[in-house]
Design a protein around this motif. Structure first.
Motif, PDB file in Angstrom:
ATOM      1  N   GLY A  90       0.753  -1.145   0.083  1.00 49.46           N
ATOM      2  CA  GLY A  90      -0.004  -0.192  -0.182  1.00 49.46           C
ATOM      3  C   GLY A  90       0.856   1.238   0.049  1.00 49.46           C
ATOM      4  O   GLY A  90       0.193   2.327  -0.062  1.00 49.46           O
ATOM      5  N   VAL A  91       2.139   1.068  -0.043  1.00 48.80           N
ATOM      6  CA  VAL A  91       3.073   2.124  -0.162  1.00 48.80           C
ATOM      7  C   VAL A  91       2.533   3.195  -1.236  1.00 48.80           C
ATOM      8  O   VAL A  91       2.797   4.659  -1.123  1.00 48.80           O
ATOM      9  CB  VAL A  91       4.486   1.956  -0.188  1.00 48.80           C
ATOM     10  N   ASP A 121      10.653  12.693  -4.676  1.00 47.88           N
ATOM     11  CA  ASP A 121      10.551  13.231  -3.424  1.00 47.88           C
ATOM     12  C   ASP A 121      11.951  13.858  -2.740  1.00 47.88           C
ATOM     13  O   ASP A 121      11.787  13.915  -1.526  1.00 47.88           O
ATOM     14  CB  ASP A 121      10.081  11.842  -2.473  1.00 47.88           C
ATOM     15  N   GLY A 122      12.752  14.019  -3.578  1.00 47.27           N
ATOM     16  CA  GLY A 122      13.978  14.702  -3.062  1.00 47.27           C
ATOM     17  C   GLY A 122      15.335  13.893  -3.273  1.00 47.27           C
ATOM     18  O   GLY A 122      16.190  14.096  -3.247  1.00 47.27           O
ATOM     19  N   PRO A 252       3.032  14.444   1.296  1.00 50.56           N
ATOM     20  CA  PRO A 252       1.778  14.038   1.045  1.00 50.56           C
ATOM     21  C   PRO A 252       1.459  12.597   0.609  1.00 50.56           C
ATOM     22  O   PRO A 252       0.357  12.061   0.735  1.00 50.56           O
ATOM     23  CB  PRO A 252       1.158  15.137  -0.093  1.00 50.56           C
ATOM     24  N   MET A 253       2.482  11.708   0.097  1.00 45.77           N
ATOM     25  CA  MET A 253       2.059  10.628  -0.074  1.00 45.77           C
ATOM     26  C   MET A 253       2.944   9.408   0.488  1.00 45.77           C
ATOM     27  O   MET A 253       2.515   8.215   0.527  1.00 45.77           O
ATOM     28  CB  MET A 253       2.382  10.206  -1.807  1.00 45.77           C
ATOM     29  N   SER A 254       3.867   9.937   1.138  1.00 37.90           N
ATOM     30  CA  SER A 254       4.544   8.865   1.971  1.00 37.90           C
ATOM     31  C   SER A 254       5.557   9.226   3.198  1.00 37.90           C
ATOM     32  O   SER A 254       5.530  10.718   3.486  1.00 37.90           O
ATOM     33  CB  SER A 254       5.607   8.287   1.183  1.00 37.90           C
ATOM     34  N   MET A 255       6.272   8.350   3.950  1.00 37.29           N
ATOM     35  CA  MET A 255       7.340   8.888   4.791  1.00 37.29           C
ATOM     36  C   MET A 255       8.525   8.071   4.388  1.00 37.29           C
ATOM     37  O   MET A 255       8.491   7.008   4.113  1.00 37.29           O
ATOM     38  CB  MET A 255       7.010   8.360   6.409  1.00 37.29           C
ATOM     39  N   ASN A 256       9.551   8.903   4.367  1.00 40.00           N
ATOM     40  CA  ASN A 256      10.918   8.397   4.212  1.00 40.00           C
ATOM     41  C   ASN A 256      11.820   8.243   5.396  1.00 40.00           C
ATOM     42  O   ASN A 256      12.120   9.746   6.022  1.00 40.00           O
ATOM     43  CB  ASN A 256      11.530   9.267   3.062  1.00 40.00           C
TER      44      ASN A 256
END
Length: 373
Positions: A90-91, A121-122, A252-256
């Motif tokens: 679901g990531v 994402d950077g 907004p879409m994930s955590m890293n």
């Protein structure tokens, strides 16, 4: 947006046109899960100093094959990020709505390749693509997509990719590339080139190998999705291994999560491979699924990794991070390849050891992070 059932209800179908399909248990379970979720959401590898990324593959072609004429109209096919969630974590479920529409097509040797969406994402680039061919390319073609980044950076990239057949001579794919230099020094934008020169099908035997060559080149520029980076710099140590949580980036879409491992000399002398990963839950009881991005390091027992998790749940104020280490011995069956010393000399790292090899797992104490508001 209409859900799957609403879309199917709008289609006039002659039942005599259907052919019965043979599907395996994984395919059947995948379709059931997708339809169920659609209803609910109606509104809405390492020798010291070396990092290698890997990925498993799960077949996700049933819907596209069953309704080829309407495949692009069904949300599950339109959102390639979600369809090719290869570990079913679901990531990637929120990537489509935060991505950039690229929709650039290149044609070569009778095969067209379209880069559909891309997101940055950077530190990590993820892009999806569609392949349409005038001949069969196998069920899971290997796409030789070389990615080159504009600018100067000293380390390499880790990543994974997947490509699946969804209809006759039609394929969808996703590629992930994490630039090691950018993991701890995230960038606001990126310019890169994708050069695809070969599509290969390995089959089940060497005799079945075939490949199609061509020239599909793309130039892409992306701005990074804005996120909030919080420096953590908390560590735990156990049995000669230190795990340091460096920082967390929430977008907004994930955590890293960026984290570093430091192995003692004793650990380095005894074990061939030591890999650390992290598990996360929040103060509300939510457990987060994640996928490793690989890492980079040196021959002195220091390695920096990153891992992407699904986005932060509403209301969460704390993250509880549990590092876990896997220590193992190399054997002929689980290792191989080469590494390079500081002078650029090639060193064969294939082990002569036989058997399964010794293995050990270590669970560290939890690290609790108070999230910035």
């Amino acid at each position: 947006m209409k859900d799957i059932y609403e879309l199917l209800n709008d289609i006039e179908i002659d039942e005599s046109e259907f052919e019965e399909m043979s599907v395996n248990d994984i395919e059947r379970a995948k379709v059931k899960k997708t339809l169920k979720n659609s209803i609910k959401r109606k509104n809405n590898w390492k020798k010291k100093g070396i990092a290698v990324a890997s990925a498993g593959i799960i077949t996700t072609s049933v819907l596209g094959m069953a309704f080829p004429s309407y495949a692009k109209d069904i949300p599950i096919v339109r959102d390639i990020f979600a369809v090719l969630d290869i570990f079913e974590t679901g990531v990637y479920k929120d990537y489509k709505k935060n991505s950039n529409d690229i929709d650039v097509t290149k044609v070569s040797n009778g095969i067209s390749i379209t880069i559909n969406d891309a997101i940055f994402d950077g530190s990590t680039i993820i892009y999806t693509y569609t392949i349409e061919s005038d001949r069969d390319l196998g069920d899971k073609p290997n796409v030789s997509d070389d990615v080159s980044i504009k600018g100067n950076f000293t380390s390499g990239m880790t990543g994974n990719s997947i490509c699946e057949k969804v209809d006759e001579n039609t394929y969808i794919g996703q590629s992930v590339r994490t630039i090691s230099d950018f993991v701890k020094d995230k960038k606001d934008s990126i310019d890169f080139k994708i050069n695809i020169d070969r599509l290969a099908s390995f089959g089940s035997s060497p005799e079945e190998y075939k490949e199609e060559k061509g020239k599909w080149k793309f130039n892409i520029s992306l701005d990074a999705v804005k996120g909030n980076t919080q420096v953590v710099n908390q560590s735990v140590e156990k049995e000669g291994i230190e795990a340091i949580i460096e920082e967390i980036n929430i977008n907004p879409m994930s955590m890293n999560i960026v984290y570093t491992q430091k192995d003692s000399e004793e650990v380095m002398n005894k074990w061939d491979r030591t890999d650390i990963s992290v598990d996360i839950r929040d103060d509300l009881g939510n457990v987060y699924q994640g996928e490793d991005n690989g890492g980079s390091g040196n021959t002195k027992g220091v390695m920096t990794w990153s891992k992407t998790f699904e986005k932060l749940k509403d209301g969460a104020t704390k993250l509880i991070i549990t590092p876990k280490a896997t220590l193992s011995m190399n054997t002929k069956d689980n290792s191989g390849g080469v590494m390079f010393d500081e002078d650029g000399n090639e060193i064969d790292i294939t082990s002569d050891r036989t058997g399964e090899g010794e293995r050990k797992e270590i669970v560290f104490d939890e690290i609790i992070i108070e999230l910035n508001k």
